[in-house]
Every structure is written in structure tokens, then in C-alpha cells.
Design a protein around this motif. Sequence first.
Motif, PDB file in Angstrom:
ATOM      1  N   LEU B 126       8.862 -14.165  14.252  1.00  0.00           N
ATOM      2  CA  LEU B 126       9.500 -15.244  13.912  1.00  0.00           C
ATOM      3  C   LEU B 126      10.826 -15.685  14.673  1.00  0.00           C
ATOM      4  N   PHE B 127      11.597 -14.674  14.714  1.00  0.00           N
ATOM      5  CA  PHE B 127      12.991 -14.637  15.156  1.00  0.00           C
ATOM      6  C   PHE B 127      12.719 -15.091  16.740  1.00  0.00           C
ATOM      7  N   TYR B 128      11.930 -14.488  17.531  1.00  0.00           N
ATOM      8  CA  TYR B 128      11.560 -14.797  19.121  1.00  0.00           C
ATOM      9  C   TYR B 128      10.940 -16.183  18.952  1.00  0.00           C
ATOM     10  N   LYS B 129      10.337 -16.478  18.177  1.00  0.00           N
ATOM     11  CA  LYS B 129       9.634 -17.902  18.066  1.00  0.00           C
ATOM     12  C   LYS B 129      10.372 -18.993  17.705  1.00  0.00           C
ATOM     13  N   LYS B 130      11.284 -18.493  16.862  1.00  0.00           N
ATOM     14  CA  LYS B 130      12.073 -19.699  16.459  1.00  0.00           C
ATOM     15  C   LYS B 130      13.542 -20.032  17.448  1.00  0.00           C
ATOM     16  N   ASN B 131      13.939 -18.745  18.059  1.00  0.00           N
ATOM     17  CA  ASN B 131      15.004 -18.896  18.921  1.00  0.00           C
ATOM     18  C   ASN B 131      14.523 -19.050  20.199  1.00  0.00           C
ATOM     19  N   TYR B 132      13.688 -18.761  20.774  1.00  0.00           N
ATOM     20  CA  TYR B 132      13.137 -18.668  22.102  1.00  0.00           C
ATOM     21  C   TYR B 132      11.818 -19.396  22.408  1.00  0.00           C
ATOM     22  N   ARG B 133      11.218 -19.827  21.567  1.00  0.00           N
ATOM     23  CA  ARG B 133       9.986 -20.365  21.743  1.00  0.00           C
ATOM     24  C   ARG B 133       8.906 -19.931  22.402  1.00  0.00           C
ATOM     25  N   ILE B 134       8.822 -18.639  21.939  1.00  0.00           N
ATOM     26  CA  ILE B 134       7.966 -17.527  22.416  1.00  0.00           C
ATOM     27  C   ILE B 134       6.602 -18.092  21.994  1.00  0.00           C
ATOM     28  N   LYS B 135       5.453 -18.074  22.693  1.00  0.00           N
ATOM     29  CA  LYS B 135       4.209 -18.645  22.603  1.00  0.00           C
ATOM     30  C   LYS B 135       3.357 -17.432  22.244  1.00  0.00           C
ATOM     31  N   ARG B 136       3.624 -16.362  22.784  1.00  0.00           N
ATOM     32  CA  ARG B 136       2.456 -15.094  22.741  1.00  0.00           C
ATOM     33  C   ARG B 136       3.243 -14.009  22.738  1.00  0.00           C
ATOM     34  N   ILE B 137       2.759 -13.105  21.973  1.00  0.00           N
ATOM     35  CA  ILE B 137       3.256 -11.615  21.948  1.00  0.00           C
ATOM     36  C   ILE B 137       2.357 -10.571  22.368  1.00  0.00           C
ATOM     37  N   ALA B 138       2.882  -9.846  23.263  1.00  0.00           N
ATOM     38  CA  ALA B 138       1.924  -8.634  23.877  1.00  0.00           C
ATOM     39  C   ALA B 138       2.244  -7.644  22.783  1.00  0.00           C
ATOM     40  N   LEU B 139       1.271  -7.209  21.935  1.00  0.00           N
ATOM     41  CA  LEU B 139       1.548  -6.445  20.946  1.00  0.00           C
ATOM     42  C   LEU B 139       1.727  -4.983  21.251  1.00  0.00           C
ATOM     43  N   CYS B 140       2.699  -4.391  20.380  1.00  0.00           N
ATOM     44  CA  CYS B 140       3.232  -3.154  20.845  1.00  0.00           C
ATOM     45  C   CYS B 140       2.137  -1.916  20.621  1.00  0.00           C
ATOM     46  N   GLU B 141       2.168  -1.157  21.567  1.00  0.00           N
ATOM     47  CA  GLU B 141       0.956  -0.196  21.493  1.00  0.00           C
ATOM     48  C   GLU B 141       0.907   0.823  20.549  1.00  0.00           C
ATOM     49  N   GLN B 142       2.131   0.917  19.821  1.00  0.00           N
ATOM     50  CA  GLN B 142       2.245   1.658  18.801  1.00  0.00           C
ATOM     51  C   GLN B 142       2.058   1.473  17.119  1.00  0.00           C
ATOM     52  N   ILE B 143       1.477   0.100  17.171  1.00  0.00           N
ATOM     53  CA  ILE B 143       1.291  -0.329  15.870  1.00  0.00           C
ATOM     54  C   ILE B 143      -0.403  -0.504  15.622  1.00  0.00           C
ATOM     55  N   THR B 144      -0.729  -0.520  14.513  1.00  0.00           N
ATOM     56  CA  THR B 144      -2.359  -0.611  14.400  1.00  0.00           C
ATOM     57  C   THR B 144      -2.532  -2.480  13.945  1.00  0.00           C
ATOM     58  N   PRO B 145      -3.886  -2.650  14.021  1.00  0.00           N
ATOM     59  CA  PRO B 145      -4.213  -4.006  13.880  1.00  0.00           C
ATOM     60  C   PRO B 145      -3.822  -4.553  12.451  1.00  0.00           C
ATOM     61  N   GLU B 146      -3.607  -3.427  11.411  1.00  0.00           N
ATOM     62  CA  GLU B 146      -3.570  -3.959  10.159  1.00  0.00           C
ATOM     63  C   GLU B 146      -2.064  -4.302  10.121  1.00  0.00           C
ATOM     64  N   GLU B 147      -1.463  -3.563  10.871  1.00  0.00           N
ATOM     65  CA  GLU B 147       0.308  -3.791  10.797  1.00  0.00           C
ATOM     66  C   GLU B 147       0.839  -4.970  11.663  1.00  0.00           C
ATOM     67  N   SER B 148      -0.436  -5.546  12.306  1.00  0.00           N
ATOM     68  CA  SER B 148      -0.025  -6.578  13.279  1.00  0.00           C
ATOM     69  C   SER B 148      -0.525  -7.813  12.651  1.00  0.00           C
ATOM     70  N   LYS B 149      -1.181  -7.862  11.478  1.00  0.00           N
ATOM     71  CA  LYS B 149      -1.879  -8.785  11.123  1.00  0.00           C
ATOM     72  C   LYS B 149      -1.089 -10.127  10.994  1.00  0.00           C
TER      73      LYS B 149
END
Lengths: 229, 279
Positions: B126-149
Motif C-alpha cells: 500500500l505504501f508503494y501504491k499510494k506514494n508512487y502509483r505502483i500498478k504491479r508487484i513482482a512478488l518476493c521469491e522468499q514468501i509463500t502464496p498464503e503470505e502474499s494473498k
Amino acid sequence: MLEKAIQLTPFDRISPTELKKFDRVYIGSNFCSNLIPKISDIIRLKDLGVKNITVSTPFLTDNDFNKTIKLIKESLKIISKIEISANDIGLIDKIKEIKGLDILLARPISHDWLRMNPKSLKKFLKRFRIKYVETDEEYMVKRFKDAKINFSFHYPLEYLSMSRICPFERKINDALCEYRCLNKNIVELKETGRKDVIYLKNNAYFKKNIPVKTKNIKRTVLFYYGQKI
Amino acid sequence: MNIQVGVGSFKELEFFLKEGAREFYCGLSYIPSHVEGTSNFKNIYEIIKADRIIKKEKKNFFFTANEIDSSAFKKTIDAILKLHENGIDGFIIKDLSLLEEIKNKKIRPFLILSTLSMCLNSKTALFYKKNYRIKRIALCEQITPEESKKIIEIAETEVFLKHRESCRNFNGLCFLSCHGPKTTPCLKTYNETFTMPGFSREENLKHLYRYYKYGTKILKIGRSPLGELSRVIFFEAKNILNILKNSKNEEEFLKHSLKFTKEYDKVYKKLSVKYGFIC
């Protein structure tokens, strides 16, 4: 005056006499989410007479994020002033307005920030109210010696790498942890046929470094791994 | 789920366009972008030309500038402005100061937050989205899908084909002496028996299935220093996506994809002997 601190995990036990040799105690880990301290760890330090406490935090998943916010709020009920050493930009942004809180930019994210152009770096440090940049890189400290940026310098282990898949448990950090890393405080890793050593401590890899003395280093932080103090 | 692939020449671009990649990304040798020794377009004008070819096919093209280097800051922002002006779709960025500068320039390209940015939670997203209009996030390789939900609910997301392309340790914050696929200290054995742990193949494939189910839109193929390797990974990804789309459940997907990827191991083994990388 140079402040002397020691970095402990919640499971380290050192005598009150030894603790008294330091002006400040860091508790937690900048690398492992299973080593985020509990409020009882803060109370224990307070009861041991530690006046200055820094809570070290790692990169946070949503679950860890909420735990950390709760810990910060509870800590501030017990002690009026606390420091948070943080990697997570979401956390830094969230806590920057909280009164009684000082924020340190932790390793390893500080490694990245120190590669920004100095003008931007200063702007961000001001925006997020960051008191010190935590580092273990002698080269970077010297590079910024005239930039009016204050550092706390970690030794004798310089960060190399970290993983959320714990090298001791062989599973991801969010799983139930049996704290196998605590059986061996530090492991020397050597590749066959090579002389250089990598040190494994908890879920991160390091090489050795020594503290440097420059005017912009305001604090040294000894990483405790069971060594004689 | 569509495939995004890294390209560094017109030959590669032509190949992957023909094979049906949906999105493309590239770098420039003088703009830091993390991968050592990978092929890059020679200059901005080549990228603009490549963009026109991609646009004709109604596909998307991104430029990556996802390593921090203060000495290259001005060159990087100049390249971004020039490419934006010439219609490139967007940029893959890691550095806060670069995001801030893009914001200050009052341009609004499609911004993808690099996987190296360590966005592990929804508050950071949210920080990146609100401040910098990030549209897409390349998910960190070290987290799981559940943690990424929750992150997936906030922004579009993309993932790598992790059983082939992922680091054992935090990619982007690893300072082991690694210089491309031939050195990889994280894959070596220490003290006779110790290896640095990573997700197993089964875990990585399970993750892919769940990312797909949770709504991740893009499967990303990295820019390999060995062009041949990128092609093999691309074909593997394409086939795995087919298995994914045709599987009734996770169990069925795992059964077929595990069998399939083992067949591909033989190809990687041959390539590793040919090019001398650790497989």
C-alpha cells in the motif's frame, strides 16, 4: 561520545554484570521473524536494569507486521522511550509518527539505501525520521564522512546474505520453530578447497569485520554469539 | 496467467513473439539492472524500435532499472524519460529515490515494483501504491502464496518460474561472491555436507498453482546470460501453464508438472555441461 551497544536475540542469556558494560541493548533480529522479541523479553531487560533498549525487526509478512505493531505499542506502555531498528519500509512509514519512538534504518536494507544518491538519501532519512543508519560497511561509512549522516556500526559480523528458509530448521520461518540455531551459536562454513570462511548465525550468513572509528559513527553494536565479552 | 520474458536482442524478440509471449522486458548495459552478463539492447533507439515491433502485435514492453547506483542515477532517469516519451509501456523499478524522481517529473508510466524491493506485506504494498502509483508487484521469491494473498488483493502481481529461476537467499540482498550461473556460492556444499536451503521443486510448483488460483497474472522468465537457457525455460513455462490450465486440482497439477519438469532436467543437465553452470 561513542555509545556502546550489544545485540542479543531473545534467547541469549548474559549476566547482568556483563550487560552493564554496555550503554544499550538491542533485542530481536534484523533477519529472522521467529526472533522478534515478546513483551516479556522487554520486561526482563527492564528488570535487569537496562535503560536503553532497541528492538531489532526483520522484513515482515502481514502476520509479523501486526505482531510487531502490537509489541511496539505494549513496549511504550512499559518504557517511555524505545528504538526500533527496522528494514520494512511499510513498518517505518507506519511508525514514523509515534511519539517516544526513534527509528533506525536496519541492515540489510541500509546496504541499498546507502547506494542512493546522497541528496535523496538525506531526504528520505528526514522524511522517515531516521536517527541512525545501521551498517557494517567500513567503505560506506567513510564515503559519507562529510555528509552529516550518523551511523551505528555493527561488528564483528558483516552481513552477506539471508534466507527465510531457515538453514537449521530447513523450512520457512513462519513455520513452528524449534530454535535449532540456538544449539550452535555460530557455524563456520568452509567450501572444500577454499580458505575463506562464511559464518552462519541464525538464518543469515556473515563475514568478519572490525569496528572503525570515524566521527559519523555514533554507536558500535557488538553482535553477541556466545563469545567472551 | 500470461508469460513475460526478458529480451536483449531483436533475434530474441522475434523468437519469443512468434512463440506467444504476452509481455517483454529489457535492460540497457549502462543502466544497472541486477543480472550480470545478460544480453541487452545496444541503445535506447534499439529499444524504441523493439517497442514499435511489440506494439504492432498489441503486446506490452517494459524497461528494467532495478538496481541502485547513485553514479548512474541521472543516466537512468534520462533513459526513463526518453523511453516514456516514446511510448514504452512501463518500468520495473526497485529504488525509492528513482520512484520519487519519476513522481517529481509528473509522468505516470505503468510501474512494476521489482521483486528486489522486498515487499513482503500488504502495508508495504500500500505504501508503494499510494506514494508512487505502483500498478504491479513482482512478488518476493522468499514468501509463500498464503503470505502474499493480501498483496495480490492490492495490486497486480507477477512471479518467476521459481523451480528454475530463484535464489536460495534473498535475491537483491545477497552479497555472497556470485557472478552469474557459473559461480553461485549458494548452490555449493560447505563443511562436506551443508547446503544453503531453498524451497523444494514440489513446494515451488505448489506455490505456482496457488499464485494462479489467488489471481497472479504474470509468469516471468528472467534474462539469462545464456540465450539458449532462456528459450528452454520459456518452453518449460509454456507447457507448465498448459498443465496448470488443464488440471482439475492442485494434486493433479503437481503429479503432472513434477513428471514433466523431471523430463526437462535432462535438457538443463546437457546445457550445464555445455556452458559450465551449476544446475
